[in-house]
Design an enzyme around this catalytic site. Structure first.
Site, short mmCIF file in Angstrom:
data_model
loop_
_atom_site.label_atom_id
_atom_site.label_comp_id
_atom_site.label_asym_id
_atom_site.label_seq_id
_atom_site.Cartn_x
_atom_site.Cartn_y
_atom_site.Cartn_z
CB SER A 125 -0.89 -0.01 1.26
OG SER A 125 -1.54 1.24 1.42
CE1 TYR A 151 -3.39 0.02 4.90
CE2 TYR A 151 -4.03 -2.27 5.19
CZ TYR A 151 -3.70 -1.21 4.37
OH TYR A 151 -3.67 -1.37 3.01
CE LYS A 155 -1.68 -4.09 3.19
NZ LYS A 155 -2.08 -5.36 2.54
CG ASN A 201 -11.46 3.75 1.53
OD1 ASN A 201 -11.44 2.55 1.45
ND2 ASN A 201 -10.51 4.44 2.14
NE ARG A 294 -9.60 10.22 6.80
CZ ARG A 294 -9.89 9.40 5.78
NH1 ARG A 294 -10.98 8.66 5.79
NH2 ARG A 294 -9.10 9.36 4.72
CG ASP A 297 -6.98 12.18 5.90
OD1 ASP A 297 -6.74 10.97 5.97
OD2 ASP A 297 -8.09 12.63 5.63
C1 WQD Z 1 -9.25 9.97 0.18
C2 WQD Z 1 -9.42 11.47 0.34
C3 WQD Z 1 -9.80 12.14 2.62
C4 WQD Z 1 -13.72 10.16 2.99
C5 WQD Z 1 -6.87 4.95 2.49
C6 WQD Z 1 -5.82 4.10 3.15
C7 WQD Z 1 -4.98 3.42 2.10
C8 WQD Z 1 -5.88 2.65 1.16
C9 WQD Z 1 -6.88 3.60 0.52
C10 WQD Z 1 -6.06 0.38 1.95
C11 WQD Z 1 -8.69 12.04 1.57
C12 WQD Z 1 -11.02 12.45 1.76
C13 WQD Z 1 -12.50 10.62 2.50
C14 WQD Z 1 -14.74 11.11 3.34
C15 WQD Z 1 -13.29 12.89 2.67
N1 WQD Z 1 -6.57 1.63 1.86
N2 WQD Z 1 -12.29 11.95 2.33
N3 WQD Z 1 -14.48 12.43 3.16
O1 WQD Z 1 -7.09 7.92 3.21
O2 WQD Z 1 -6.14 8.31 0.86
O3 WQD Z 1 -6.24 5.99 1.79
O4 WQD Z 1 -7.64 4.18 1.60
O5 WQD Z 1 -5.07 -0.06 1.41
O6 WQD Z 1 -4.10 2.53 2.74
O7 WQD Z 1 -4.96 4.95 3.90
O8 WQD Z 1 -8.35 7.13 1.15
O9 WQD Z 1 -10.69 7.30 0.41
O10 WQD Z 1 -10.19 7.43 2.90
O11 WQD Z 1 -9.57 9.36 1.44
O12 WQD Z 1 -13.09 14.10 2.52
O13 WQD Z 1 -15.86 10.75 3.80
O14 WQD Z 1 -10.81 11.76 0.55
O15 WQD Z 1 -9.55 13.20 3.55
O16 WQD Z 1 -8.22 13.34 1.23
P1 WQD Z 1 -6.92 7.46 1.82
P2 WQD Z 1 -9.78 7.76 1.51
#
Ligand code: WQD
Length: 334
Positions: A125, A151, A155, A201, A294, A297
């Site tokens: 990841s 998590y 990895k 996500n 969050r 992030d």
């Molecule tokens: C993406 C962007 C949030 C939800 C994570 C894991 C990574 C992989 C993918 C497993 C960010 C913003 C999100 C919401 C928002 N998972 N957001 N409102 O955090 O980049 O990665 O998922 O392998 O390991 O870390 O993905 O989709 O959670 O967030 O504003 O309700 O969307 O702040 O900028 P992330 P995400």
């Protein structure tokens, strides 16, 4: 024959379909902790093939050995998807994550050693770049500055284990694929991301707002150092990601040793870019409100995808419109 552990999950199921359609024989071991029988049925419908399947806990070495021993055609390569992957949950329950993600891997490696299977493709990841001091785009040799959650540490530890196995056994091959942000779904609408409960996500949250399961999107902060202030990520279509695994299965046949390879598009999009692309692609308004950041992030995360191009002769093909349309189609067919 290729074994997919966790092969009915979001990435695993799409990879299984692409492997079958490329002519590979596969077998799946999965405990259905994050999927179900219906997913397997849909994979068989899509490919028109009966898929050898074992509902087992990959930590159970006795059951795992049986998977290897039962196959008429020997397993030559393992793609290891099986593992817990919710960042927030890993912070609350670290021991559950270390126990599961490390034990599945160590049991698998012990059985592979006994069966003399020496090709290991790992679902890693981009979260490993989470504390990097450097700026995106991130290359695979970005200085290692650790992770921001258990998590991510699992990895990181599994990558270290695989590096050490390759030092100990020069005949062993390990390809560690670092995924950026997989979104989208198979164009049939039969396979996709099925989060348990409220999605963490972005894309599954948006599709649940679109279908009316959730009221509106909360955008986690608009005061980042990015073009529109919201977080920037490298969103890659899950089918492109799956095809990257097919390419890795070919590459690993000819290459010994350990390789870390980014699977991303090399392009970063902000949260609001995704919202607007989804609205444009599907003709649906997504109400949102800006809320506080969050925890954990980062502002910007996207890949330098040139190594995958060079080593795997692979690059992502699908654009954001397709990702948004395919995600929405799957949500409607759930
Ligand atoms: C993406 C962007 C949030 C939800 C994570 C894991 C990574 C992989 C993918 C497993 C960010 C913003 C999100 C919401 C928002 N998972 N957001 N409102 O955090 O980049 O990665 O998922 O392998 O390991 O870390 O993905 O989709 O959670 O967030 O504003 O309700 O969307 O702040 O900028 P992330 P995400």
């Amino acid at each position: 024959m290729i074994l997919l552990t966790g092969g009915t999950g979001y990435i695993g199921s799409h990879t299984a379909v692409e492997l079958l359609q490329s002519g590979e024989e596969i077998v799946i071991a999965d405990d259905f902790s994050n999927s179900n029988e219906e997913v397997l049925k849909r994979m068989e419908t899509l490919t028109g093939k009966k898929i050898p399947f074992y509902q087992i806990d990959v930590k159970d070495k006795k059951a795992l050995k049986k998977v290897f021993e039962d196959q008429a055609e020997p397993i030559r390569c393992v793609i290891h998807f099986a593992g817990f992957k919710a960042v927030g949950e890993s912070v609350k329950e670290p021991v559950k994550y270390y126990r599961n993600n490390l034990d599945t891997t160590l049991s698998l490696l012990e059985v592979m050693q006994e069966k003399q299977v020496k090709q290991f493709i790992f679902s890693s990841s981009a979260t490993l770049y989470g504390k990097s001091k450097g700026k995106a785009p991130f290359t695979e040799d970005e200085p290692d500055t650790g992770c921001t959650n258990p998590y991510g540490w699992t990895k990181w530890m599994i990558e270290q284990i695989l590096q050490d196995v390759c030092v100990a056994d020069p005949e062993f091959s390990a390809v560690m694929l670092r995924y950026f942000n997989p979104i989208g779904a198979h164009e049939s609408g039969l396979l996709g991301e099925r989060p348990n409960g409220i999605p963490n996500n972005l894309m599954p949250y948006i599709t649940q707002v679109a279908i009316g399961k959730l009221d509106h999107l909360r955008v986690f902060g608009d005061d980042y150092d990015t073009p529109d202030g919201t977080g920037v990520r490298d969103y890659i279509h899950v089918v492109d990601l799956a095809k990257g695994h097919v390419a890795a299965c070919d590459y690993i046949k000819e290459h010994k040793g350990a390789e870390v390879i980014n699977l991303g598009t090399g392009v970063g999009y902000s949260v609001l870019d995704i919202v607007h692309a989804f609205e444009e692609a599907n003709g649906i308004r997504i109400p949102y409100e800006i809320v506080e950041r969050r925890a954990g992030d980062v502002a910007t995360m996207y890949a330098d995808a040139s190594k995958a191009r060079r080593l795997l002769d692979w690059k992502a093909e699908k654009d954001l419109t397709q990702m948004c349309r395919d995600s929405w189609r799957f949500e409607q067919m759930l």
